[in-house]
Design an enzyme around this catalytic site. Structure first.
Site, PDB file in Angstrom:
ATOM      1  N   ASN A  11       1.330  -4.526 -18.498  1.00  0.00           N
ATOM      2  CA  ASN A  11       2.358  -3.868 -17.691  1.00  0.00           C
ATOM      3  C   ASN A  11       3.346  -4.967 -17.293  1.00  0.00           C
ATOM      4  O   ASN A  11       3.104  -5.719 -16.342  1.00  0.00           O
ATOM      5  CB  ASN A  11       1.697  -3.227 -16.462  1.00  0.00           C
ATOM      6  CG  ASN A  11       2.693  -2.488 -15.587  1.00  0.00           C
ATOM      7  OD1 ASN A  11       3.898  -2.579 -15.794  1.00  0.00           O
ATOM      8  ND2 ASN A  11       2.191  -1.780 -14.612  1.00  0.00           N
ATOM      9  N   ARG A  93       2.616  -0.538 -21.099  1.00  0.00           N
ATOM     10  CA  ARG A  93       3.218   0.479 -20.244  1.00  0.00           C
ATOM     11  C   ARG A  93       4.724   0.398 -20.435  1.00  0.00           C
ATOM     12  O   ARG A  93       5.323  -0.670 -20.329  1.00  0.00           O
ATOM     13  CB  ARG A  93       2.876   0.211 -18.780  1.00  0.00           C
ATOM     14  CG  ARG A  93       3.597   1.176 -17.880  1.00  0.00           C
ATOM     15  CD  ARG A  93       3.300   0.938 -16.436  1.00  0.00           C
ATOM     16  NE  ARG A  93       3.998   1.927 -15.647  1.00  0.00           N
ATOM     17  CZ  ARG A  93       4.692   1.646 -14.556  1.00  0.00           C
ATOM     18  NH1 ARG A  93       4.776   0.409 -14.123  1.00  0.00           N
ATOM     19  NH2 ARG A  93       5.292   2.595 -13.895  1.00  0.00           N
ATOM     20  N   HIS A 182       5.437   8.225 -13.383  1.00  0.00           N
ATOM     21  CA  HIS A 182       4.001   8.228 -13.056  1.00  0.00           C
ATOM     22  C   HIS A 182       3.232   9.156 -14.006  1.00  0.00           C
ATOM     23  O   HIS A 182       2.161   9.669 -13.654  1.00  0.00           O
ATOM     24  CB  HIS A 182       3.724   8.737 -11.623  1.00  0.00           C
ATOM     25  CG  HIS A 182       4.201   7.851 -10.513  1.00  0.00           C
ATOM     26  ND1 HIS A 182       4.703   8.367  -9.348  1.00  0.00           N
ATOM     27  CD2 HIS A 182       4.240   6.518 -10.387  1.00  0.00           C
ATOM     28  CE1 HIS A 182       5.039   7.377  -8.537  1.00  0.00           C
ATOM     29  NE2 HIS A 182       4.777   6.229  -9.152  1.00  0.00           N
ATOM     30  N   ARG A 243      11.815   4.402  -0.748  1.00  0.00           N
ATOM     31  CA  ARG A 243      12.832   5.275  -1.343  1.00  0.00           C
ATOM     32  C   ARG A 243      12.967   6.557  -0.531  1.00  0.00           C
ATOM     33  O   ARG A 243      11.970   7.107  -0.055  1.00  0.00           O
ATOM     34  CB  ARG A 243      12.467   5.648  -2.778  1.00  0.00           C
ATOM     35  CG  ARG A 243      12.448   4.481  -3.732  1.00  0.00           C
ATOM     36  CD  ARG A 243      12.271   4.986  -5.170  1.00  0.00           C
ATOM     37  NE  ARG A 243      11.807   3.930  -6.026  1.00  0.00           N
ATOM     38  CZ  ARG A 243      10.656   3.953  -6.701  1.00  0.00           C
ATOM     39  NH1 ARG A 243       9.867   5.012  -6.646  1.00  0.00           N
ATOM     40  NH2 ARG A 243      10.320   2.944  -7.452  1.00  0.00           N
ATOM     41  N   GLU A 386      -4.309   4.258 -14.301  1.00  0.00           N
ATOM     42  CA  GLU A 386      -3.260   4.280 -15.323  1.00  0.00           C
ATOM     43  C   GLU A 386      -3.596   3.363 -16.496  1.00  0.00           C
ATOM     44  O   GLU A 386      -3.282   3.666 -17.645  1.00  0.00           O
ATOM     45  CB  GLU A 386      -1.917   3.900 -14.683  1.00  0.00           C
ATOM     46  CG  GLU A 386      -1.448   4.972 -13.707  1.00  0.00           C
ATOM     47  CD  GLU A 386      -0.304   4.541 -12.807  1.00  0.00           C
ATOM     48  OE1 GLU A 386       0.852   4.698 -13.211  1.00  0.00           O
ATOM     49  OE2 GLU A 386      -0.572   4.056 -11.698  1.00  0.00           O
TER      50      GLU A 386
END
Ligand code: AMP
Length: 403
Positions: A11, A93, A182, A243, A386
């Site tokens: 990643n 990823r 996601h 956010r 993940e």
């Protein structure tokens, strides 16, 4: 099955690379680690093999080549280097696949070129992903490498969920539509939830609430995503750590015209200084919980705004799905905060949703049900993974390619 059953998951961010080496024969995590502060004066690699304690090294990593070489050296020191015959593939990823990459994809020069064309859609993330891919391909040019996209699981959204109600020609010219993010987490968690219920993924409708520092909700019908809260970028939807999530788009115009803010300033405001952090000065739900315990009104209001947005999405996806079999919480907040889970579902008995407060309070690291026996809708906590999902998808591509 051949001896090559291991997948290295990478990643790659702009200044860090996270990695895990997973054996697909049994799902065992053989090593994991993080190289951080790439390109800065002093970097760090933290490497943890399953066979021993974590090893930390501090040294400069001027670029991703240095970072990947360092992690390859650490793996080699444990007898699991990139030249190991057990290594089947590297899974990367990749954040944004646009409308072009909707499946895990074997990486070729054309794929890298395609990723480059998508940079305008993910200017922060895709360049770092591409760098990681290029360096890894130089280190092992003969090894299959697969890109697994954060957006891919959401590609099944119907057009009416994916399109914004703006002028079609403008939207098409700029590839403006809802992509969602996601995706590997929503996919993994919705499938594990079906397993937890003892049913096939095709047989269940699930609302997945991925609540981490970034947060997103999705409606998954029979294993396919039909709606999700993030959009063109990860800014849309739920209130997140830093956010804003949903807001009136005219606020941006107002900030520019009346507030005199530049586009970059607005970008930084909405992505990095909003959400829980902007509302109360903290983006960590643990800290917010502690402050609420002391009667802090700012922390309380931030929590209430966070919960109110979450409840609106739960209601919306309930209506979108028509029949909901399970609501599932995952990621840092979803897996750990009993208070968030309780507040987000309180008073929904008439919708067939009832938590069991004792089950909800129990901490754990395995998938578990937290609904009352009387609840028509199952409520679950399913820790996300993940990296395992990326490894599984990568391995599946490699096996298909070898057939
Ligand atoms: P993630 O992005 O999935 O790693 O989630 C990170 C976030 O999870 C942190 O910013 C915290 O807000 C939250 N978190 C982690 N542990 C806990 C906990 N024990 N209770 C509440 N929130 C937590």
């Amino acid at each position: 099955m051949s001896d090559a059953t291991r997948v290295l998951v990478l990643n790659s961010g702009s200044s860090s690379v996270k990695y895990q080496l997973i054996d697909m024969a049994d799902g065992a995590r053989l090593a994991s680690g993080l190289v951080e502060r790439i390109g800065e004066g002093q970097g760090r690699i933290a490497h943890e093999p399953s066979t021993g304690p974590e090893r930390d090294r501090y040294e400069p990593f001027p670029d991703h080549t240095a970072a990947l070489s360092a992690l390859a050296d650490e793996l080699a020191a444990d007898g699991m280097g990139l030249d190991s015959p057990h290594l089947a593939a590297i899974g990367h990823r990749a954040v944004h696949g646009g409308t072009r990459f909707t499946e895990p994809t074997l990486i070729t020069d054309q794929v890298v070129e395609g990723l480059r064309e998508l940079v305008p859609l993910a200017p922060l993330h895709n360049p770092a992903n591409i760098t990681g891919i290029e360096v890894a391909r130089k280190l092992r040019p003969d090894l299959p490498q697969v890109a697994v996209f954060d957006t891919a699981f959401h590609a099944t959204m119907p057009e009416y969920a994916a399109r914004y109600a703006i002028d079609k020609a403008t939207a098409d010219a700029h590839q403006i539509r809802r992509y969602g993010f996601h995706g590997t987490s929503h996919q993994y968690v919705s499938r594990r939830t079906a397993e937890l219920l003892g049913k096939a993924p095709e047989a269940v409708n699930v609302i997945v609430l991925h609540l981490g520092n970034g947060a997103s909700a999705s409606a998954v019908a029979g294993g396919r995503c039909v709606d999700t809260s993030m959009g063109l970028t990860p800014l849309e939807g739920l209130v997140m750590g830093t956010r804003s999530g949903d807001l009136d788009p005219a606020i941006l115009l107002h900030l520019h015209r009346v507030g005199g803010m530049s586009v970059d300033e607005i970008d930084a405001l909405l992505n990095r200084r909003s959400g829980l952090l902007g509302l109360c000065g903290d983006n960590d739900m643990r800290e917010i919980g502690r402050r609420m315990g002391e009667g802090d009104p700012e922390a309380r209001l931030a929590f209430d705004i966070y919960i109110h947005r979450l409840r609106k999405y739960i209601g919306a996806y309930y209506a979108v799905l028509g029949r909901v079999d399970a609501i599932v919480f995952t990621a840092g907040v979803g897996e750990n905060s009993a208070a968030v889970r309780e507040a987000s579902l309180a008073g929904m008995d008439a919708m067939g949703i009832a938590l069991d407060s004792v089950r909800n309070a129990v901490r754990g690291s395995t998938p578990r049900l937290i609904s009352a026996d009387s609840s028509r809708v199952a409520v679950a906590v399913v820790p996300t993974d993940e990296e395992l999902e990326i490894a599984q998808q990568t391995f599946a591509v490699v096996r298909r390619t070898a057939e």
